[in-house]
Design an enzyme around this catalytic site. Sequence first.
Site, PDB file in Angstrom:
ATOM      1  N   ASP A 202       2.462  -4.894   9.476  1.00 43.60           N
ATOM      2  CA  ASP A 202       3.547  -4.025   9.044  1.00 43.60           C
ATOM      3  C   ASP A 202       3.421  -2.705   9.795  1.00 43.60           C
ATOM      4  O   ASP A 202       2.789  -1.763   9.324  1.00 43.60           O
ATOM      5  CB  ASP A 202       3.482  -3.804   7.531  1.00 43.60           C
ATOM      6  CG  ASP A 202       4.671  -3.007   7.009  1.00 43.60           C
ATOM      7  OD1 ASP A 202       5.486  -2.554   7.828  1.00 43.60           O
ATOM      8  OD2 ASP A 202       4.772  -2.829   5.776  1.00 43.60           O
ATOM      9  N   HIS A 207       4.312   4.399   7.513  1.00 48.06           N
ATOM     10  CA  HIS A 207       3.000   4.229   6.892  1.00 48.06           C
ATOM     11  C   HIS A 207       1.873   4.923   7.656  1.00 48.06           C
ATOM     12  O   HIS A 207       0.711   4.827   7.246  1.00 48.06           O
ATOM     13  CB  HIS A 207       2.679   2.735   6.757  1.00 48.06           C
ATOM     14  CG  HIS A 207       3.687   1.976   5.961  1.00 48.06           C
ATOM     15  ND1 HIS A 207       4.165   2.424   4.750  1.00 48.06           N
ATOM     16  CD2 HIS A 207       4.340   0.801   6.209  1.00 48.06           C
ATOM     17  CE1 HIS A 207       5.049   1.561   4.275  1.00 48.06           C
ATOM     18  NE2 HIS A 207       5.170   0.582   5.144  1.00 48.06           N
ATOM     19  N   ILE A 222       3.420   7.003   3.551  1.00 43.73           N
ATOM     20  CA  ILE A 222       3.215   6.260   2.301  1.00 43.73           C
ATOM     21  C   ILE A 222       2.491   4.949   2.591  1.00 43.73           C
ATOM     22  O   ILE A 222       2.674   4.330   3.641  1.00 43.73           O
ATOM     23  CB  ILE A 222       4.543   5.991   1.578  1.00 43.73           C
ATOM     24  CG1 ILE A 222       5.452   5.069   2.406  1.00 43.73           C
ATOM     25  CG2 ILE A 222       5.255   7.302   1.266  1.00 43.73           C
ATOM     26  CD1 ILE A 222       6.723   4.652   1.676  1.00 43.73           C
TER      27      ILE A 222
END
Length: 312
Positions: A202, A207, A222
Amino acid sequence: MPPTTINLPAIKQLSWSITTSYTVSQIISYNLALGAPGLQLPLTFEGHPNFHALPTYGAVHDIAVMGLVHRAMADFLPNFESHNHVHGEHFLQLKKAYPIPRGTEQVRLKTTAKVVDIVDRRSGVLVCVDIETVEEESGDVICLNEWGGFVMKIPTAGANKAQVQRGQRTTLYPTPTRAPDKVVSHNTSPEQAALYRAASGDLNALHIDPETAKAAGFPAPILAGTCTLGMGVRHVVDAFAGGDVRRFKSVKCRLSKPVFAALGDEVRTEMWKEQGGRRILYRQVVGEGSQEKVVVGMAVVELSGTAVDGKL
């Protein structure tokens, strides 16, 4: 031409498939990214007789196929903007233990996604995507997932006014009012967030990159929701199944708020035992007192009294 309404019968005819593979190294990296101790050899040493992947490893395959679904949403949702799509709910059922490759071999999987429901949520819709992952060599179903994505700021005409109830996939449990039976805490870190990106594939900049996070309205990058989910399930299995992942059957939860691993958020998993320990209700929270926020809530893990089929 972009759609002006939601044509649910037509959307249900669509499907997306992707072939992925994984190695022993990826399993180890995934386990470590969920906070597994380095010396917990069944999770970190491929030579251990009980070496295995943690039960939420199947959510990794969702990430790849949901990339295809996400890119297609502009073709079937009116006024779709990619930044208005967030992961809101998740269900995972493990049908067979993840096969363990030998040496540098790879296990190849085929993952297929289909939209099964779109629900009016007033400010947008909940898009429910059914995902099946099959081992290519044997044809065995490894796991079933359902990814619930909230898509905000779009017209809801054509969506179902009420969600179609589909058993465990749609059942969310209110948090009990009594004190939790067990609580486990975990301190996140920027290193964990970076490791999970690599382990899961991902590679969303949200992120890891502070500037991307700031542009999205967050104070810091996050943590991926599937990482928070995986940590919670690991805590439940450790607390109520003695770490025996063969007893894991399924998990259903709502992803409510982000975790900021870049700021070192401490995540507490609060757990309540029901049905003699075969059903564990849980939630994950950060902060204390007036600053407390629920990051994963209305969650349940179903455990069996016997192991799932397959080798640990």
